[in-house]
Structure formats: structure tokens, C-alpha cells
Design an enzyme around this catalytic site. Structure first.
Site, PDB file in Angstrom:
ATOM      1  N   SER A   1      25.847 -71.350  12.400  1.00 22.98           N
ATOM      2  CA  SER A   1      27.457 -71.094  12.019  1.00 22.98           C
ATOM      3  C   SER A   1      28.105 -72.317  13.029  1.00 22.98           C
ATOM      4  CB  SER A   1      27.894 -69.910  12.478  1.00 22.98           C
ATOM      5  OG  SER A   1      28.044 -69.515  13.724  1.00 22.98           O
TER       6      SER A   1
ATOM      7  N   MET B   1      18.564 -72.318  21.739  1.00 27.54           N
ATOM      8  CA  MET B   1      18.317 -71.415  23.087  1.00 27.54           C
ATOM      9  C   MET B   1      16.851 -71.723  23.888  1.00 27.54           C
ATOM     10  SD  MET B   1      20.686 -69.621  22.926  1.00 27.54           S
ATOM     11  CE  MET B   1      21.926 -68.290  21.936  1.00 27.54           C
TER      12      MET B   1
ATOM     13  N   ILE C   1      17.178 -77.485  28.716  1.00 25.55           N
ATOM     14  CA  ILE C   1      16.602 -78.985  28.250  1.00 25.55           C
ATOM     15  C   ILE C   1      15.979 -79.196  29.778  1.00 25.55           C
ATOM     16  CG2 ILE C   1      17.556 -81.226  28.037  1.00 25.55           C
ATOM     17  CD1 ILE C   1      17.820 -79.157  25.571  1.00 25.55           C
TER      18      ILE C   1
ATOM     19  N   ASN D   1      26.629 -79.014  24.673  1.00 22.19           N
ATOM     20  CA  ASN D   1      26.256 -77.718  24.498  1.00 22.19           C
ATOM     21  C   ASN D   1      27.486 -76.868  24.151  1.00 22.19           C
ATOM     22  OD1 ASN D   1      24.854 -75.422  24.092  1.00 22.19           O
ATOM     23  ND2 ASN D   1      25.089 -74.848  26.371  1.00 22.19           N
TER      24      ASN D   1
ATOM     25  N   HIS E   1      28.953 -72.673  24.636  1.00 23.39           N
ATOM     26  CA  HIS E   1      28.496 -71.643  25.198  1.00 23.39           C
ATOM     27  C   HIS E   1      29.825 -70.594  25.076  1.00 23.39           C
ATOM     28  CE1 HIS E   1      26.276 -69.027  27.569  1.00 23.39           C
ATOM     29  NE2 HIS E   1      27.424 -68.610  28.251  1.00 23.39           N
TER      30      HIS E   1
END
Ligand code: GAR
Length: 205
Positions: free
Chosen positions: A14, A90, A93, A112, A114
Site C-alpha cells: 500500500s 520486512m 539491512i 524506511n 515504520h
């Protein structure tokens, strides 16, 4: 010049869709060079196809983290990527990929999103954990990525209230609406280079 980005995904997509839509609507001056999923058959791949963006599956199952990242990097290295954008990716890195997206000044080029006010509730189930904890306020964080899960210099945070009548579903829905607005906005700030230098350098202000 548009910001060249690659987007890493693992599932629903999304946020990927919100970014692609913002580009289509000319609210975000970016070009998605490739979408890479570490899982096959996820909805994000269909979204990429719907927007005419190249998408690849590089399965992580059964591979060491660094082995997998080397395959990912092989797909990215010739694309002149400015920022690697994690959108529901998910995976941790590792220093391998971090080193490829950190320039000589120490500027990190991995972003990122979150769904909590970090450093609260890192990990894979932040909405559920925050909701079950009984927080009165939660939020969304967009940050540059370092070696730890859901950690690194914060670019943006937006809070939202948990309402007395909230269910996990309504709480999550409100948060996701913020995610979809905030991620394209922050990426546009990166495109315009309006990001604090301390954040890019990976230092605390
Ligand atoms: C989003 O809520 C994103 O913030 C979260 O995963 C979801 C992915 O949804 N990311 C994390 O929890 C990172 N630790 P999407 O695939 O529909 O964008």
C-alpha cells in the site's frame, strides 16, 4: 532531475501504491527504477505491474542475509539509484547493503517507514503492539536506516491519537492513511534536498 529510487517490498504494497500514485499525480518528482520483493506472489508485485514499473522477485528464503543482499545489489548497481526506499520490507539491512548506500561523507541513502513513534515498538507488528499496550498516542516515523531494526536518523514523525472507541482495525486504518500521505511528502523533500544535513550524515542533532 527526478529522484531515482528503487523500492523494496515484502507484501501488501500500500505504501508502494501511494508513492506511485504521488508520482503519477506529479506530487513527487521521482522515478521508480525497480521494485524488488523478497517474497513471490505478493500484492505489491501486481501494483508495480499496474503502474508499469519493473518488478522482480529475489527470494530471500534459504539464503544468508548477505547472500540475498548481493543478489539485490546486482539488480541495483547499474541503475544510478539515489535512494533505496523500504516500503513494508520486512528484512534487516546488513552492513553490506548499507555500505553500498552510504557515501564518502557518511550520508545514508536508505529510507524506511515504520508505524510507531520510534524508538517505541520497533519490529514487525507495531500497530498491534502499540494498540495492545494501550498507548494514547501513536504515530508514524520515516527515518534513514542503520544496522539495527527500525533505527536511524529520523526524517519525519506524525502522531495520531488512539480514540476510546478504536479497534485495532480503525487504529491501523488511521495510521496507514498518514503513512500514505507522509512517505511521498518526505521523498519529495529528499528530491528537493530539503533534508537536514545532520540526518543525512547519520548523526544525532
Ligand atoms: C506498513 O504499515 C509499514 O509501515 C510497515 O509494514 C506495513 C507495510 O504495508 N513497516 C514496518 O513495520 C517496518 N518495520 P504495505 O506493504 O501495505 O506498505
Amino acid at each position: 532531475m527526478p529522484l531515482n529510487i528503487a523500492i523494496l517490498v515484502s507484501g501488501r504494497g500500500s505504501n508502494l501504491k501511494a508513492i506511485l500514485e504521488a508520482i503519477r499525480e506529479k506530487q513527487l518528482d521521482a522515478s521508480v527504477k525497480v521494485v524488488i520483493s523478497n517474497k513471490p506472489d505478493v500484492a505489491a508485485l501486481k501494483i508495480a505491474a499496474d503502474y508499469g514499473v519493473e518488478a522482480k522477485v529475489i527470494p530471500s528464503a534459504g539464503l544468508q542475509r548477505t547472500e540475498h543482499e548481493k543478489l539485490v545489489y546486482d539488480s541495483l548497481s547499474k541503475l544510478s539509484i539515489d535512494y533505496l526506499v523500504l516500503a513494508g520490507y520486512m528484512r534487516i539491512i546488513t552492513p553490506f547493503l548499507l555500505s553500498k548506500f552510504r557515501d564518502e561523507r557518511g550520508f545514508i541513502r536508505i529510507v524506511n517507514i515504520h508505524p510507531s513513534l520510534l524508538p517505541a515498538f520497533p519490529g514487525a507488528n507495531a500497530y498491534e503492539e502499540a494498540f495492545n499496550y494501550g498507548v494514547k498516542v501513536s504515530g508514524i516515523t520515516i527515518h534513514l536506516v542503520d544496522e539495527e531494526v527500525d533505527r536511524g536518523p529520523i526524517l519525519a514523525q506524525e502522531a495520531f491519537e488512539r480514540l476510546p472507541e478504536d479497534t485495532l482495525e480503525s487504529f491501523t486504518k488511521r495510521g496507514l492513511a498518514i503513512e500514505h500521505r507522509l512517505y511521498p511528502k518526505v521523498l519529495q523533500q529528499l528530491a528537493e534536498q530539503k533534508v537536514p544535513v545532520y540526518a543525512q550524515a547519520g548523526e544525532t542533532p
